[in-house]
Design a protein around this motif. Sequence first.
Motif, mmCIF file in Angstrom:
data_model
loop_
_atom_site.group_PDB
_atom_site.id
_atom_site.type_symbol
_atom_site.label_atom_id
_atom_site.label_comp_id
_atom_site.label_asym_id
_atom_site.label_seq_id
_atom_site.Cartn_x
_atom_site.Cartn_y
_atom_site.Cartn_z
ATOM 1 N N LYS A 140 0.834 -1.204 0.000
ATOM 2 C CA LYS A 140 0.000 0.000 0.000
ATOM 3 C C LYS A 140 0.868 1.254 0.000
ATOM 4 C CE LYS A 140 -4.074 -1.978 2.281
ATOM 5 N NZ LYS A 140 -4.956 -1.959 3.472
ATOM 6 N N LEU A 141 1.923 1.230 0.790
ATOM 7 C CA LEU A 141 2.821 2.377 0.845
ATOM 8 C C LEU A 141 3.488 2.599 -0.508
ATOM 9 C CD1 LEU A 141 3.731 4.485 2.869
ATOM 10 C CD2 LEU A 141 5.576 2.945 3.574
ATOM 11 N N GLY A 142 3.839 1.519 -1.188
ATOM 12 C CA GLY A 142 4.409 1.642 -2.526
ATOM 13 C C GLY A 142 3.427 2.265 -3.505
ATOM 14 N N PHE A 143 2.155 1.888 -3.398
ATOM 15 C CA PHE A 143 1.124 2.474 -4.257
ATOM 16 C C PHE A 143 1.000 3.971 -4.001
ATOM 17 C CE2 PHE A 143 -3.432 3.654 -4.656
ATOM 18 C CZ PHE A 143 -3.577 3.498 -6.027
ATOM 19 N N PHE A 144 0.961 4.350 -2.722
ATOM 20 C CA PHE A 144 0.847 5.770 -2.387
ATOM 21 C C PHE A 144 2.054 6.558 -2.902
ATOM 22 C CE2 PHE A 144 -1.883 4.400 1.424
ATOM 23 C CZ PHE A 144 -3.058 4.665 0.743
ATOM 24 N N ARG A 145 3.231 5.995 -2.764
ATOM 25 C CA ARG A 145 4.430 6.701 -3.236
ATOM 26 C C ARG A 145 4.431 6.829 -4.754
ATOM 27 N NH1 ARG A 145 8.285 3.745 1.213
ATOM 28 N NH2 ARG A 145 8.068 5.345 2.842
ATOM 29 N N HIS A 146 3.899 5.835 -5.431
ATOM 30 C CA HIS A 146 3.758 5.938 -6.889
ATOM 31 C C HIS A 146 2.857 7.118 -7.250
ATOM 32 C CE1 HIS A 146 2.570 5.185 -10.976
ATOM 33 N NE2 HIS A 146 1.372 4.742 -10.631
ATOM 34 N N LEU A 147 1.718 7.235 -6.586
ATOM 35 C CA LEU A 147 0.824 8.364 -6.860
ATOM 36 C C LEU A 147 1.494 9.690 -6.511
ATOM 37 C CD1 LEU A 147 -2.693 7.183 -5.579
ATOM 38 C CD2 LEU A 147 -1.586 6.753 -7.763
ATOM 39 N N ALA A 148 2.208 9.706 -5.380
ATOM 40 C CA ALA A 148 2.804 10.955 -4.903
ATOM 41 C C ALA A 148 3.952 11.419 -5.786
ATOM 42 C CB ALA A 148 3.289 10.779 -3.464
ATOM 43 N N GLU A 149 4.743 10.487 -6.286
ATOM 44 C CA GLU A 149 5.962 10.859 -7.006
ATOM 45 C C GLU A 149 5.789 10.861 -8.526
ATOM 46 O OE1 GLU A 149 8.709 7.997 -5.511
ATOM 47 O OE2 GLU A 149 8.567 8.743 -3.436
ATOM 48 N N ASP A 150 4.999 9.923 -9.044
ATOM 49 C CA ASP A 150 4.889 9.773 -10.498
ATOM 50 C C ASP A 150 3.656 10.452 -11.083
ATOM 51 O OD1 ASP A 150 7.151 8.176 -10.270
ATOM 52 O OD2 ASP A 150 5.980 6.319 -10.113
ATOM 53 N N MET A 151 2.705 10.830 -10.234
ATOM 54 C CA MET A 151 1.463 11.413 -10.745
ATOM 55 C C MET A 151 1.200 12.762 -10.088
ATOM 56 S SD MET A 151 -0.968 8.019 -11.092
ATOM 57 C CE MET A 151 -1.923 8.772 -12.414
ATOM 58 N N THR A 152 2.265 13.533 -9.931
ATOM 59 C CA THR A 152 2.149 14.858 -9.334
ATOM 60 C C THR A 152 2.216 15.921 -10.428
ATOM 61 O OG1 THR A 152 3.025 16.295 -7.595
ATOM 62 C CG2 THR A 152 4.641 15.095 -8.931
ATOM 63 N N ILE A 153 2.156 17.173 -10.048
ATOM 64 C CA ILE A 153 2.221 18.252 -11.030
ATOM 65 C C ILE A 153 3.657 18.470 -11.493
ATOM 66 C CG2 ILE A 153 0.189 19.455 -10.142
ATOM 67 C CD1 ILE A 153 2.094 21.370 -8.696
ATOM 68 N N SER A 154 3.790 19.087 -12.642
ATOM 69 C CA SER A 154 5.093 19.512 -13.156
ATOM 70 C C SER A 154 5.232 21.007 -12.888
ATOM 71 C CB SER A 154 5.193 19.246 -14.661
ATOM 72 O OG SER A 154 6.288 19.960 -15.220
ATOM 73 N N PRO A 155 6.126 21.406 -11.975
ATOM 74 C CA PRO A 155 6.259 22.841 -11.682
ATOM 75 C C PRO A 155 6.544 23.681 -12.920
ATOM 76 C CG PRO A 155 7.401 21.545 -10.026
ATOM 77 C CD PRO A 155 6.999 20.589 -11.108
ATOM 78 N N SER A 156 7.364 23.162 -13.832
ATOM 79 C CA SER A 156 7.685 23.941 -15.031
ATOM 80 C C SER A 156 6.450 24.107 -15.912
ATOM 81 C CB SER A 156 8.815 23.269 -15.815
ATOM 82 O OG SER A 156 8.440 21.965 -16.236
ATOM 83 N N ALA A 157 5.633 23.047 -16.015
ATOM 84 C CA ALA A 157 4.413 23.151 -16.816
ATOM 85 C C ALA A 157 3.444 24.151 -16.189
ATOM 86 C CB ALA A 157 3.750 21.782 -16.945
ATOM 87 N N VAL A 158 3.379 24.167 -14.861
ATOM 88 C CA VAL A 158 2.506 25.129 -14.179
ATOM 89 C C VAL A 158 2.996 26.551 -14.434
ATOM 90 C CG1 VAL A 158 1.668 25.930 -11.936
ATOM 91 C CG2 VAL A 158 1.797 23.479 -12.410
ATOM 92 N N ARG A 159 4.311 26.752 -14.332
ATOM 93 C CA ARG A 159 4.860 28.096 -14.571
ATOM 94 C C ARG A 159 4.580 28.554 -15.997
ATOM 95 N NH1 ARG A 159 9.156 26.197 -11.212
ATOM 96 N NH2 ARG A 159 10.284 25.454 -13.056
#
Length: 416
Positions: free
Chosen positions: A65-84
Motif C-alpha cells: 500500500k505504501l508503494g502504491f501511495f508513493r507511486h501516486l505521490a511521485e509519479d502522478m504529481t504536477i510539473s512545476p515547469s508546466a505550471v509556470r
Amino acid sequence: MTLLADLLSTVFERRYDRLGWRRVADDRPFEAMTMDLMGATGEVSGVTVARSILDRFAAAEDAEKLGFFRHLAEDMTISPSAVRDALSAYESGQTKSSYRSFMVAAEPPRQELIRRLNQVPGATKALVAMRADLLRLGRGEAALEALDIDFRHLFMSWFNRGFLVLRPINWESPAHILEKIIAYEAVHAIDSWDDLRRRLQPADRRCFAFFHPAMPDEPLIFVEVALTNGVPSSVQNLLIEDRAPLAAEDADTATFYSISNCQAGLASISFGNSLIKQVAADLSAELGGLKTFVTLSPIPGFSHWLEEETGSEDTPDPDRLKALAARYLTKAKRGDGLPLDPVARFHLGNGAEVFKLHTQADTSDKGMRQSRGVMVNYLYNLDRVSRNHERFASTHEIAMSSEIRALSSAAEKFSA
C-alpha cells in the motif's frame, strides 16, 4: 434509503455484467494498472481496471500500500515547469483556452485517477478506507501528505452538505446500523444492547446520523441527544439505568451529549457543524417547548494542562478546579491562537459559547483521567451562532457566558 441503494447497486452491477464486465484478478504492478486506467477510453474497460486496482489495494499488505501511495505521490504529481509556463501564458492573455491549460497543469494527474477509481459501484467506501490507510501510513512524509491534500480536496466536494442525508436512529433501525453505532461511539462507550436501548428507545432520547448515498449503510457522524428540563450537569445522570423518562413535549432543553465521527478516512472533512444545526432546527420544529440547545462535553486535554500548570498530580478543590477549567478553555491557546482543547475548537468554531462548567460531571475512569471529572456545556444560541462563528473565525474571539468569564478571572486569583 437502504432499499433504494440496494436496488441501484443491483441495476449498476447487472448493467456492467451485460456489458461484459467481471472481476478479473490482475497481478501486474500498480504502475502498469494505473497507466492503463488513465489511458482507458471505454467505460467498461475503465471500470474493469479500476475494480482490479481497488481489489488489489484492499488485499495488499502495508508495504505494498505504501508503494502504491508513493507511486501516486511521485509519479502522478504536477510539473512545476508546466505550471509556470501555463501561468505565464494565462498572464499574457487571459483567454478561455489559457485558463483551461493552466487548470490542467495545476491539477495533479492523480486526482483524475481517483475520480476514475470512483466509477466502480461501491468505490466511494473503498476510497474512504484507502485514505484512512494513507493517513495511517503517510504521517510525516511530505510527498504523501501532499497526496492527502488531493484526497481531501475531492472528498470535500463528494461529501459536501448537499449530498448528505440526515436520518434518525432509533431502536427500530436495522441491526447492522445499530451495531455500527455501538462500534463507532467515541465519547461514552456503549457497553451492551441494553445500554444502547436506554439511549434510543425512551421518548426523551434521540439519535441522528448523516449518511451519504454512495455509502448508505455507513454512518458518517452521529449525535446522541437527551431531552431534559434544564441544563444537565452529569453524564452519569443522563445515562443512568433506572430513571423515569420525560415526555418529549415537556422538555425545554436539548442536550447533545455525544458526537462521534465514524470514518477515519474522512478526517478533517467537517460534518459536525451542519449536523448540530440541522438537528437543532428539526427538533425545534417537532417540539415547540425546546428553548435551549446545549452540549454536555468532555474536556480531553484538561488533566494534562492542569498538571503542567500546577506542577502537581493532585486534584484541586472543586471551586479552584472549576476556575482552572474555565481558564483552560478560554485562555490556553495553541501557537496559531486557537484554543488548546480540541472539543472547544470544534464547538466554538461552530458558533457555540462556553456556557457552564460542572465538577463530578463524568466520574467514569476515562472522565476522571482526561478532565478530573469536569465537563462543560457549550450553548448553541441559534440567534447568535453565526455572529459567534464569524468572530471566532476572524479574531479567535471566544464567546462565553458571564459565569465563565467570572470563573476565568477567579483562576488568576488562585494562581496569584
